[in-house]
Design a protein around this motif. Sequence first.
Motif, PDB file in Angstrom:
ATOM      1  N   VAL A  39       0.843  -1.196   0.000  1.00  0.00           N
ATOM      2  CA  VAL A  39       0.000   0.000   0.000  1.00  0.00           C
ATOM      3  C   VAL A  39       0.873   1.239   0.000  1.00  0.00           C
ATOM      4  O   VAL A  39       1.967   1.248   0.586  1.00  0.00           O
ATOM      5  N   ASN A  40       0.386   2.272  -0.661  1.00  0.00           N
ATOM      6  CA  ASN A  40       1.057   3.567  -0.636  1.00  0.00           C
ATOM      7  C   ASN A  40      -0.003   4.657  -0.707  1.00  0.00           C
ATOM      8  O   ASN A  40      -0.761   4.736  -1.684  1.00  0.00           O
ATOM      9  N   ALA A  41      -0.069   5.468   0.348  1.00  0.00           N
ATOM     10  CA  ALA A  41      -1.027   6.580   0.410  1.00  0.00           C
ATOM     11  C   ALA A  41      -0.267   7.886   0.178  1.00  0.00           C
ATOM     12  O   ALA A  41       0.753   8.143   0.837  1.00  0.00           O
ATOM     13  N   SER A  42      -0.748   8.707  -0.738  1.00  0.00           N
ATOM     14  CA  SER A  42      -0.050   9.949  -1.051  1.00  0.00           C
ATOM     15  C   SER A  42      -1.065  11.034  -1.463  1.00  0.00           C
ATOM     16  O   SER A  42      -2.203  10.719  -1.832  1.00  0.00           O
ATOM     17  N   PRO A  43      -0.682  12.308  -1.387  1.00  0.00           N
ATOM     18  CA  PRO A  43       0.639  12.801  -0.991  1.00  0.00           C
ATOM     19  C   PRO A  43       0.850  12.772   0.515  1.00  0.00           C
ATOM     20  O   PRO A  43      -0.104  12.619   1.274  1.00  0.00           O
ATOM     21  N   GLU A  44       2.083  12.906   0.917  1.00  0.00           N
ATOM     22  CA  GLU A  44       2.457  12.923   2.328  1.00  0.00           C
ATOM     23  C   GLU A  44       3.453  14.063   2.558  1.00  0.00           C
ATOM     24  O   GLU A  44       4.533  14.030   1.963  1.00  0.00           O
ATOM     25  N   PRO A  45       3.129  15.043   3.389  1.00  0.00           N
ATOM     26  CA  PRO A  45       1.842  15.260   4.057  1.00  0.00           C
ATOM     27  C   PRO A  45       0.799  15.788   3.068  1.00  0.00           C
ATOM     28  O   PRO A  45       1.096  16.010   1.901  1.00  0.00           O
ATOM     29  N   VAL A  46      -0.425  15.988   3.576  1.00  0.00           N
ATOM     30  CA  VAL A  46      -1.508  16.458   2.737  1.00  0.00           C
ATOM     31  C   VAL A  46      -2.333  17.481   3.518  1.00  0.00           C
ATOM     32  O   VAL A  46      -2.458  17.396   4.748  1.00  0.00           O
ATOM     33  N   LYS A  47      -2.875  18.436   2.791  1.00  0.00           N
ATOM     34  CA  LYS A  47      -3.728  19.422   3.436  1.00  0.00           C
ATOM     35  C   LYS A  47      -5.105  18.837   3.702  1.00  0.00           C
ATOM     36  O   LYS A  47      -5.623  18.061   2.906  1.00  0.00           O
ATOM     37  N   LYS A  48      -5.697  19.227   4.822  1.00  0.00           N
ATOM     38  CA  LYS A  48      -7.026  18.744   5.188  1.00  0.00           C
ATOM     39  C   LYS A  48      -8.027  19.115   4.101  1.00  0.00           C
ATOM     40  O   LYS A  48      -8.041  20.237   3.595  1.00  0.00           O
ATOM     41  N   GLY A  49      -8.857  18.127   3.710  1.00  0.00           N
ATOM     42  CA  GLY A  49      -9.865  18.328   2.695  1.00  0.00           C
ATOM     43  C   GLY A  49      -9.411  17.958   1.296  1.00  0.00           C
ATOM     44  O   GLY A  49     -10.234  17.841   0.383  1.00  0.00           O
ATOM     45  N   LYS A  50      -8.092  17.801   1.117  1.00  0.00           N
ATOM     46  CA  LYS A  50      -7.575  17.403  -0.191  1.00  0.00           C
ATOM     47  C   LYS A  50      -7.750  15.889  -0.404  1.00  0.00           C
ATOM     48  O   LYS A  50      -8.097  15.156   0.505  1.00  0.00           O
ATOM     49  N   THR A  51      -7.510  15.457  -1.620  1.00  0.00           N
ATOM     50  CA  THR A  51      -7.698  14.044  -1.964  1.00  0.00           C
ATOM     51  C   THR A  51      -6.427  13.230  -1.712  1.00  0.00           C
ATOM     52  O   THR A  51      -5.327  13.651  -2.105  1.00  0.00           O
ATOM     53  N   ILE A  52      -6.614  12.093  -1.063  1.00  0.00           N
ATOM     54  CA  ILE A  52      -5.526  11.138  -0.873  1.00  0.00           C
ATOM     55  C   ILE A  52      -5.747   9.989  -1.856  1.00  0.00           C
ATOM     56  O   ILE A  52      -6.868   9.478  -1.993  1.00  0.00           O
TER      57      ILE A  52
END
Length: 324
Positions: A226-239
């Motif tokens: 698994v890989n979740a991105s982007p990291e970090p991410v702004k609240k409300g944006k899409t992961i």
Amino acid sequence: MRIRATAAIAVVSGAIALTAAVVPAAQASGTAQAAAQWRHLAAQARAAQPARTAHATPFGSRAAVKAAAQPPALNVTFSKVLVNGGKPVALGIATYAHVPYTYTLVAKNADPAASDFLTGLFLYRGSAADPASELEGWDPAKCQVTSSTSGPDSVVTTETCKGTIDINAGEGDLVNADAGTSWHTGAVAIDLNGQDPEKADPAKVSVAEKDGFAAPALQRISKLTVNASPEPVKKGKTITITGAFTRANWETNKYGGYAGQHVKLQFRKKTSSTYTTLKTVTTDAHGNLKATSKATVDGYWRYSFAGVSSTTAVTAAGDFVDVR
């Protein structure tokens, strides 16, 4: 170990050597010489049984020896047959597994503790008369006498036996079609009737065999990333959460993508110890996964597969995303 028709001659001649780590082990009361002849003798003796179909067996080719005059009957029964504790056997691409088994043997008017008496279990897929695949151990079972009773006309001896089915997934013992629950267990015992193991006439070897016992499933080991991105991410944006689901291919000795499988996308907050399933994602033709979600709080993302009869369950390690 898997025996195919093309390997029958080598099996009967005793010429196969799987690995130097395998050390011949005689039955507890037998001799090393008898154990070394186990496969050779069992192959010939079973081949000589007229009721058997002429095809490859876990002990060699049943067509290798023509049926001859029948030896004395061997009055042996098998019970409490258990392979791998009843649990599935999981195998990767380079796995050499020694799958343990146990069973109880009862012999009437035969001496199962004698050096010329050998016994063991084997696995077969499909029907006993014409199995698609068979697996067995290099050595006979080791047995211990637990009781012996004598009567006016008989002596009944009970033994508990244990041994291993030896499977080398990296050397052609398995094909992908072998994965699943369509396996059964067979038990066999042979009595040389006092013959020299090196010179035994198969027509004078007594054989007892019982098929149809339960067997564990054979499973292809799976892997999940698994890989979740982007990291970090702004609240409300899409992961975007991507991953790859693969499983062992016993024919290519590589891990290949597992297509069309339903995998759970899960998330847990940084402050929690429990994952929650958000949705089910289906792998593409190459075993790849892709899903999206809104960033709300810091936490861990992962994929999880529950497993099927042919393939092991697997869960990826969580990938942390910092939400700012």
